[in-house]
Design a protein around this motif. Structure first.
Motif, PDB file in Angstrom:
ATOM      1  N   ALA A  51       0.919  -1.142  -0.196  1.00 28.38           N
ATOM      2  CA  ALA A  51      -0.127  -0.028   0.072  1.00 28.38           C
ATOM      3  C   ALA A  51       0.928   1.342  -0.049  1.00 28.38           C
ATOM      4  O   ALA A  51       2.179   1.217   0.498  1.00 28.38           O
ATOM      5  N   ASP A  91      -2.451   6.165   0.881  1.00 28.48           N
ATOM      6  CA  ASP A  91      -3.826   4.929   1.232  1.00 28.48           C
ATOM      7  C   ASP A  91      -3.785   4.923   2.579  1.00 28.48           C
ATOM      8  O   ASP A  91      -4.838   4.746   3.181  1.00 28.48           O
ATOM      9  N   ILE A 126      -6.289  -4.128  -0.444  1.00 30.30           N
ATOM     10  CA  ILE A 126      -6.967  -3.084  -1.427  1.00 30.30           C
ATOM     11  C   ILE A 126      -6.853  -4.024  -2.809  1.00 30.30           C
ATOM     12  O   ILE A 126      -8.287  -3.947  -3.295  1.00 30.30           O
ATOM     13  N   ALA A 163      -9.725   3.518   0.650  1.00 30.81           N
ATOM     14  CA  ALA A 163      -9.121   3.416  -0.697  1.00 30.81           C
ATOM     15  C   ALA A 163     -10.098   3.584  -1.835  1.00 30.81           C
ATOM     16  O   ALA A 163     -10.119   4.196  -2.869  1.00 30.81           O
ATOM     17  N   ARG A 219     -11.453   6.078  -4.606  1.00 25.60           N
ATOM     18  CA  ARG A 219     -11.053   5.921  -5.991  1.00 25.60           C
ATOM     19  C   ARG A 219     -12.605   6.119  -6.734  1.00 25.60           C
ATOM     20  O   ARG A 219     -12.694   5.780  -8.112  1.00 25.60           O
TER      21      ARG A 219
END
Ligand SMILES: [Zn+2]
Length: 337
Positions: free
Chosen positions: A50, A54, A100, A142, A146
């Motif tokens: 990561a 983030d 993620i 995260a 996005r």
């Protein structure tokens, strides 16, 4: 070949020395899945670490800097209950990158399993209970950032309450509110567990855990099920069904983060529940079936597992992969039956 991906890196190993937390379990899980031909090499994908940006969606810049510079106080290190080293930080960044990636792949494939992660005791400003970075909380933030998801639900079935997660996503004052427990009562399950509802925002948190266990201060999740010592399969599954149905009636998530701890197992060194290996697999099946019937993607993290025999911890985690394979190989209409 599995109908979903397994996120794994050999660098998930945490160099923490002799420890009740067997950090070699990740490698053993991979080896077992390959040996038993549950998975093949093509099922595994390797994550990237990561980014600090983030991680800072959940953790404070001050804390992240302390991790990067190695400037935690002795007390902060003690609270973590694992020895600090830059290599351990690297491993946690990789587990977080793995979560993620698992969340992204879950949106694509319907389900994805991170063969790691689940570090639910990490708070924004400190780590504790073997957890340095709350990997799946970072994954949720995260993906929200996005624009991939708006709402997420965490379903935490580790034997220990998800205190870091509850704190991160909770906000209002705790208002205990007893919910009916038809399922448990109908099954003739012993009484004694309580379920309470707390605040919920864009992330709805559910935690099923042993009440008389670490953490001793339990910040309110959206739904907390405080289970009595020695709770067995039947009662546990009834409470899980109850909590999940209740949560999904109130909240419509675009992603479920399932924290599939192996430590509710009856032979766990740090747990006081009484689940069998079969009961734990039924738990996994219940979650996958519920999610698939509603077409909600699920990303899985493995969290705790401290069985007397490490082989048992490994088997419980592998059974989660098998349960997912069974649930997602069938057609959706079969899965909802
Ligand atoms: Zn645990």
């Amino acid at each position: 070949m599995l109908p979903f991906k397994l996120v794994y890196s050999e660098k998930y190993f945490l160099p923490i020395g002799e420890h009740v937390f067997r950090a070699d379990k990740y490698r053993l899980i991979r080896e077992w899945l390959l040996q038993q031909q549950v998975a093949d090499d093509t099922d595994f994908v390797v994550p990237l670490p990561a980014s600090e940006a983030d991680v800072m969606l959940v953790h404070s810049p001050l804390y992240v800097n302390k991790l990067m510079e190695g400037s935690l106080s002795a007390r902060e290190e003690l609270e973590m209950e694992i020895p600090y080293s830059p290599q351990v930080v690297d491993a946690f960044m990789l587990h977080t990158g793995g979560s993620i990636l698992a969340a992204q792949l879950a949106l694509k494939d319907g389900v994805c399993i991170n063969v790691g992660g689940g570090f639910h005791h990490a708070f924004p400003e400190h780590g504790e209970g073997f957890c340095m970075i709350n990997d799946f909380a970072v994954a949720i933030r995260a993906l929200q950032k996005r624009g991939a998801i708006g709402r997420a639900m965490t379903v935490d079935c580790d034997v220990h309450q998800g205190n870091g997660t509850a704190f991160i996503f909770g906000n209002a004052a705790f208002k205990p509110n007893k919910l009916p427990s038809w399922a448990a009562a109908a099954l003739g399950a012993p009484q004694g567990a309580t379920m309470s509802e707390g605040p919920s925002t864009d992330v709805f948190t559910i935690s099923l855990h042993q009440e008389n266990n670490y953490p001793f201060v339990k910040p309110a999740s959206s739904i907390d099920v405080n289970l009595p010592d020695g709770c067995g399969d039947l009662e546990y599954l009834a409470w899980l069904d109850n909590a999940l149905s209740s949560g999904l009636r109130q909240f419509d998530p675009e992603l479920i983060c399932y924290v599939a701890g192996a430590d509710p197992f009856r032979e766990d060194q740090l747990g006081g529940l009484n689940l069998t290996m079969d009961g734990l697999k039924q738990r996994d099946e219940l979650i996958f079936r519920a999610a698939r019937a509603r077409d909600i993607p699920v990303m899985v993290t493995f969290a705790g597992g401290y069985a007397n025999r490490v082989e048992d911890t490994v088997a419980i985690h592998c059974n989660t992969v098998i349960a997912a394979a069974e649930a997602y190989r069938t057609t959706p209409s079969e899965a909802s039956r």
